[in-house]
Design a protein around this motif. Structure first.
Motif, PDB file in Angstrom:
ATOM      1  N   PRO A  18       0.838  -1.201   0.000  1.00  0.00           N
ATOM      2  CA  PRO A  18       0.000   0.000   0.000  1.00  0.00           C
ATOM      3  C   PRO A  18       0.873   1.251   0.000  1.00  0.00           C
ATOM      4  O   PRO A  18       1.935   1.271   0.601  1.00  0.00           O
ATOM      5  N   SER A  19       0.425   2.249  -0.701  1.00  0.00           N
ATOM      6  CA  SER A  19       1.201   3.492  -0.745  1.00  0.00           C
ATOM      7  C   SER A  19       0.519   4.530   0.139  1.00  0.00           C
ATOM      8  O   SER A  19      -0.153   5.432  -0.332  1.00  0.00           O
ATOM      9  N   CYS A  20       0.670   4.354   1.418  1.00  0.00           N
ATOM     10  CA  CYS A  20       0.083   5.268   2.394  1.00  0.00           C
ATOM     11  C   CYS A  20       1.162   6.219   2.891  1.00  0.00           C
ATOM     12  O   CYS A  20       2.236   5.784   3.301  1.00  0.00           O
ATOM     13  N   ASP A  21       0.852   7.497   2.839  1.00  0.00           N
ATOM     14  CA  ASP A  21       1.788   8.490   3.344  1.00  0.00           C
ATOM     15  C   ASP A  21       1.552   8.776   4.823  1.00  0.00           C
ATOM     16  O   ASP A  21       2.490   9.034   5.563  1.00  0.00           O
ATOM     17  N   LEU A  22       0.282   8.738   5.252  1.00  0.00           N
ATOM     18  CA  LEU A  22      -0.084   8.927   6.654  1.00  0.00           C
ATOM     19  C   LEU A  22      -1.167   7.927   7.036  1.00  0.00           C
ATOM     20  O   LEU A  22      -1.933   7.484   6.186  1.00  0.00           O
ATOM     21  N   TYR A  23      -1.213   7.596   8.323  1.00  0.00           N
ATOM     22  CA  TYR A  23      -2.178   6.621   8.834  1.00  0.00           C
ATOM     23  C   TYR A  23      -3.006   7.209   9.967  1.00  0.00           C
ATOM     24  O   TYR A  23      -2.531   8.061  10.715  1.00  0.00           O
ATOM     25  N   ALA A  24      -4.236   6.702  10.112  1.00  0.00           N
ATOM     26  CA  ALA A  24      -5.096   7.058  11.249  1.00  0.00           C
ATOM     27  C   ALA A  24      -5.634   5.780  11.869  1.00  0.00           C
ATOM     28  O   ALA A  24      -5.925   4.810  11.174  1.00  0.00           O
ATOM     29  N   SER A  25      -5.755   5.785  13.177  1.00  0.00           N
ATOM     30  CA  SER A  25      -6.285   4.654  13.939  1.00  0.00           C
ATOM     31  C   SER A  25      -7.030   5.206  15.148  1.00  0.00           C
ATOM     32  O   SER A  25      -6.630   6.224  15.721  1.00  0.00           O
ATOM     33  N   THR A  26      -8.089   4.522  15.538  1.00  0.00           N
ATOM     34  CA  THR A  26      -8.838   4.973  16.717  1.00  0.00           C
ATOM     35  C   THR A  26      -8.000   4.882  17.992  1.00  0.00           C
ATOM     36  O   THR A  26      -8.324   5.508  18.988  1.00  0.00           O
ATOM     37  N   SER A  27      -6.912   4.122  17.952  1.00  0.00           N
ATOM     38  CA  SER A  27      -6.037   4.026  19.123  1.00  0.00           C
ATOM     39  C   SER A  27      -4.837   4.974  19.023  1.00  0.00           C
ATOM     40  O   SER A  27      -3.969   4.958  19.880  1.00  0.00           O
ATOM     41  N   GLY A  28      -4.798   5.800  17.968  1.00  0.00           N
ATOM     42  CA  GLY A  28      -3.702   6.748  17.797  1.00  0.00           C
ATOM     43  C   GLY A  28      -3.917   8.025  18.593  1.00  0.00           C
ATOM     44  O   GLY A  28      -4.835   8.128  19.416  1.00  0.00           O
ATOM     45  N   LYS A  29      -3.059   8.990  18.345  1.00  0.00           N
ATOM     46  CA  LYS A  29      -3.164  10.305  18.977  1.00  0.00           C
ATOM     47  C   LYS A  29      -2.913  11.353  17.897  1.00  0.00           C
ATOM     48  O   LYS A  29      -2.025  11.184  17.062  1.00  0.00           O
ATOM     49  N   ASP A  30      -3.668  12.423  17.924  1.00  0.00           N
ATOM     50  CA  ASP A  30      -3.505  13.455  16.911  1.00  0.00           C
ATOM     51  C   ASP A  30      -2.164  14.180  17.014  1.00  0.00           C
ATOM     52  O   ASP A  30      -1.754  14.848  16.075  1.00  0.00           O
ATOM     53  N   ALA A  31      -1.462  14.018  18.120  1.00  0.00           N
ATOM     54  CA  ALA A  31      -0.125  14.600  18.262  1.00  0.00           C
ATOM     55  C   ALA A  31       0.949  13.710  17.616  1.00  0.00           C
ATOM     56  O   ALA A  31       2.090  14.136  17.464  1.00  0.00           O
ATOM     57  N   ASN A  32       0.578  12.487  17.229  1.00  0.00           N
ATOM     58  CA  ASN A  32       1.521  11.565  16.593  1.00  0.00           C
ATOM     59  C   ASN A  32       1.876  12.040  15.191  1.00  0.00           C
ATOM     60  O   ASN A  32       1.147  12.825  14.586  1.00  0.00           O
ATOM     61  N   PRO A  33       2.976  11.494  14.625  1.00  0.00           N
ATOM     62  CA  PRO A  33       3.387  11.897  13.280  1.00  0.00           C
ATOM     63  C   PRO A  33       2.569  11.273  12.144  1.00  0.00           C
ATOM     64  O   PRO A  33       2.741  11.645  10.992  1.00  0.00           O
ATOM     65  N   GLY A  34       1.691  10.314  12.456  1.00  0.00           N
ATOM     66  CA  GLY A  34       0.860   9.707  11.416  1.00  0.00           C
ATOM     67  C   GLY A  34       1.508   8.535  10.714  1.00  0.00           C
ATOM     68  O   GLY A  34       1.082   8.146   9.631  1.00  0.00           O
ATOM     69  N   THR A  35       2.514   7.942  11.327  1.00  0.00           N
ATOM     70  CA  THR A  35       3.167   6.767  10.746  1.00  0.00           C
ATOM     71  C   THR A  35       2.360   5.515  11.069  1.00  0.00           C
ATOM     72  O   THR A  35       1.411   5.554  11.868  1.00  0.00           O
ATOM     73  N   LEU A  36       2.746   4.399  10.474  1.00  0.00           N
ATOM     74  CA  LEU A  36       2.060   3.137  10.741  1.00  0.00           C
ATOM     75  C   LEU A  36       2.154   2.762  12.220  1.00  0.00           C
ATOM     76  O   LEU A  36       1.196   2.280  12.808  1.00  0.00           O
ATOM     77  N   LEU A  37       3.317   3.001  12.835  1.00  0.00           N
ATOM     78  CA  LEU A  37       3.502   2.660  14.242  1.00  0.00           C
ATOM     79  C   LEU A  37       2.979   3.731  15.196  1.00  0.00           C
ATOM     80  O   LEU A  37       2.699   3.443  16.356  1.00  0.00           O
ATOM     81  N   GLU A  38       2.853   4.967  14.718  1.00  0.00           N
ATOM     82  CA  GLU A  38       2.339   6.071  15.524  1.00  0.00           C
ATOM     83  C   GLU A  38       1.295   6.845  14.721  1.00  0.00           C
ATOM     84  O   GLU A  38       1.532   7.966  14.274  1.00  0.00           O
TER      85      GLU A  38
END
Length: 66
Positions: A18-38
């Motif tokens: 997949p060519s994802c530049d940023l990721y979102a997850s309900t367990s993430g935080k909006d202060a995160n950089p938007g990576t797969l791990l964060e």
């Protein structure tokens, strides 16, 4: 790299990455950089952070309520 990551799962099962530049997850935080791990938490943050021409991905199996 985690062998059980979403990217490896797509690559192994579908033969694509997949060519994802940023990721979102309900367990993430909006202060995160938007990576797969964060990942980011909200769709609003994902859209706000995405530059033109880049792709945002939502983690599978989650319900986003905005």
């Amino acid at each position: 790299m985690n062998p059980f990551s979403t990217e490896n799962l797509f690559s192994s099962l579908l033969g694509i990455t997949p060519s994802c530049d940023l990721y979102a997850s309900t367990s993430g935080k909006d202060a995160n950089p938007g990576t797969l791990l964060e990942p980011l938490e909200s769709l609003t943050a994902l859209v706000a952070e995405l530059p033109a021409g880049q792709t945002g991905c939502l983690m599978s199996g989650q319900t986003f309520v905005e």
